[in-house]
Design an enzyme around this catalytic site. Structure first.
Site, mmCIF file in Angstrom:
data_model
loop_
_atom_site.group_PDB
_atom_site.id
_atom_site.type_symbol
_atom_site.label_atom_id
_atom_site.label_comp_id
_atom_site.label_asym_id
_atom_site.label_seq_id
_atom_site.Cartn_x
_atom_site.Cartn_y
_atom_site.Cartn_z
ATOM 1 N N GLU A 69 0.623 -1.577 0.281
ATOM 2 C CA GLU A 69 -0.348 0.086 -0.323
ATOM 3 C C GLU A 69 1.030 1.298 -0.043
ATOM 4 O O GLU A 69 1.002 2.398 -0.930
ATOM 5 C CB GLU A 69 -0.908 -0.266 1.344
ATOM 6 C CG GLU A 69 -1.923 1.065 1.209
ATOM 7 C CD GLU A 69 -3.141 0.931 2.474
ATOM 8 O OE1 GLU A 69 -4.027 1.479 3.173
ATOM 9 O OE2 GLU A 69 -3.164 -0.183 3.034
ATOM 10 N N ASP A 70 1.887 1.475 0.459
ATOM 11 C CA ASP A 70 2.694 2.663 1.181
ATOM 12 C C ASP A 70 4.371 2.813 0.529
ATOM 13 O O ASP A 70 5.201 3.650 0.441
ATOM 14 C CB ASP A 70 2.599 3.080 2.370
ATOM 15 C CG ASP A 70 0.976 2.823 2.802
ATOM 16 O OD1 ASP A 70 0.785 3.758 2.477
ATOM 17 O OD2 ASP A 70 1.413 2.610 4.087
#
Length: 302
Positions: free
Chosen positions: A58-59
């Site tokens: 996600e990051d």
């Protein structure tokens, strides 16, 4: 290399230039904290590894294949489950998706999510001790929305089944967001399945059997709690206004989860009144009442 050590190194490198929201704390402290919680909860190795890696998809620029090739399909599945699918959606839509997804997720996925949310909540509590209400300025949504999300997380995480780590998370949510406090006697009852078995068993038992159960509860110092619950059951059955609403809500919840009650029967009224009374007495989540009732039915106590 040990698989967990490999996951530590991978996560540390992937998050190397990132910091915790609104601070100068290296972001890797969060995945490390999540993994420690999962280790303490004696979760499977794959779950601990996923805890270390849960924010990489996600990051960071990590890909599915990066995780699959290094750590295997199961770890990838868990990390995917911890990742929000569409960051372009509103905060509310993304959180609603998470709450619904967790209701049907397997135990490993729910353990990972629970540890993630528990570590985040503990970080918020520490910051709140220093900053007070200013802490909410760090988030896209303030106190009210954060409270809504965390309170509903407890219900979603426990919807399919309870697990020990959920109890820890629930305690912190109830303390921080709800300000709930319980006497030692109440604490000894509200997470005690045998106590609720006894409550349901007393509903239709003979006077002799009820007396026997009460004697056993008295030895454990739980008789006052039992009597308090049954006083509430009596008020519910008499049509107390507020309790009547709770009975309707409880009936709808239990039937939505598959219970098939005989309509307009005294037995149904007794059971629903008991469920509503127990929920009120111990501030139980709906899923807790459901699991207690289901267990009692399976054990032939009703």
């Amino acid at each position: 290399m040990n698989r967990i050590d490999a996951a530590i190194e991978f996560a540390a490198y992937a998050h190397r230039n990132q910091f915790r929201k609104g601070s100068e704390i290296p972001y890797i402290s969060h995945p490390f904290g999540v993994a420690m919680i999962l280790l303490e909860a004696q979760c499977k190795e794959e779950v601990v590894m996923a805890g270390l890696l849960h924010d990489t998809l996600e990051d960071t620029d990590t890909t599915d294949e990066d995780i699959r090739s290094r750590f295997g399909e199961e770890v990838l599945r868990l990390v995917q489950g911890a990742s929000e699918p569409d960051k372009s959606l509103s905060w509310e839509a993304r959180k609603e998706h998470t709450l619904e997804f967790l209701k049907s997720a397997d135990l490993s996925t729910r353990q990972l999510s629970c540890a993630d949310k528990l570590h985040n909540l503990r970080s918020v509590r520490r910051d709140f001790a220093d900053l007070g209400d200013e802490v909410w300025n760090k988030f896209k949504r303030g106190y009210d929305k954060q409270k809504w999300y965390y309170v509903n997380l407890v219900e979603s995480l426990g919807y399919a089944s309870r697990f020990p780590l959920l109890g820890t998370f629930q305690d912190e949510v109830e303390s921080f967001f709800m300000g709930l406090e319980f006497s030692e006697e109440e604490k000894s009852c509200r997470r005690n399945p045998k106590f609720f078995d006894a409550m349901f068993a007393c509903l239709f038992a003979s006077p002799e059997r009820v007396a026997q159960i009460e004697g056993e509860l008295e030895k454990k110092g739980l008789l006052a709690c039992k009597r308090s619950v049954f006083e509430r059951i009596g008020r519910c059955r008499q049509g107390d206004g507020e309790c009547a609403e709770k009975k309707v809500e409880m009936f709808r919840y239990l039937t939505s989860r598959g219970f098939d009650f005989e309509p307009d029967s005294e037995g149904t009224d007794i059971i629903i009144s008991a469920c509503a009374a127990m929920q009120e007495a111990f501030r139980l989540y709906p899923h807790e009442v459901y699991h207690h009732l289901l267990r009692s039915l399976k054990k032939g106590l009703l």
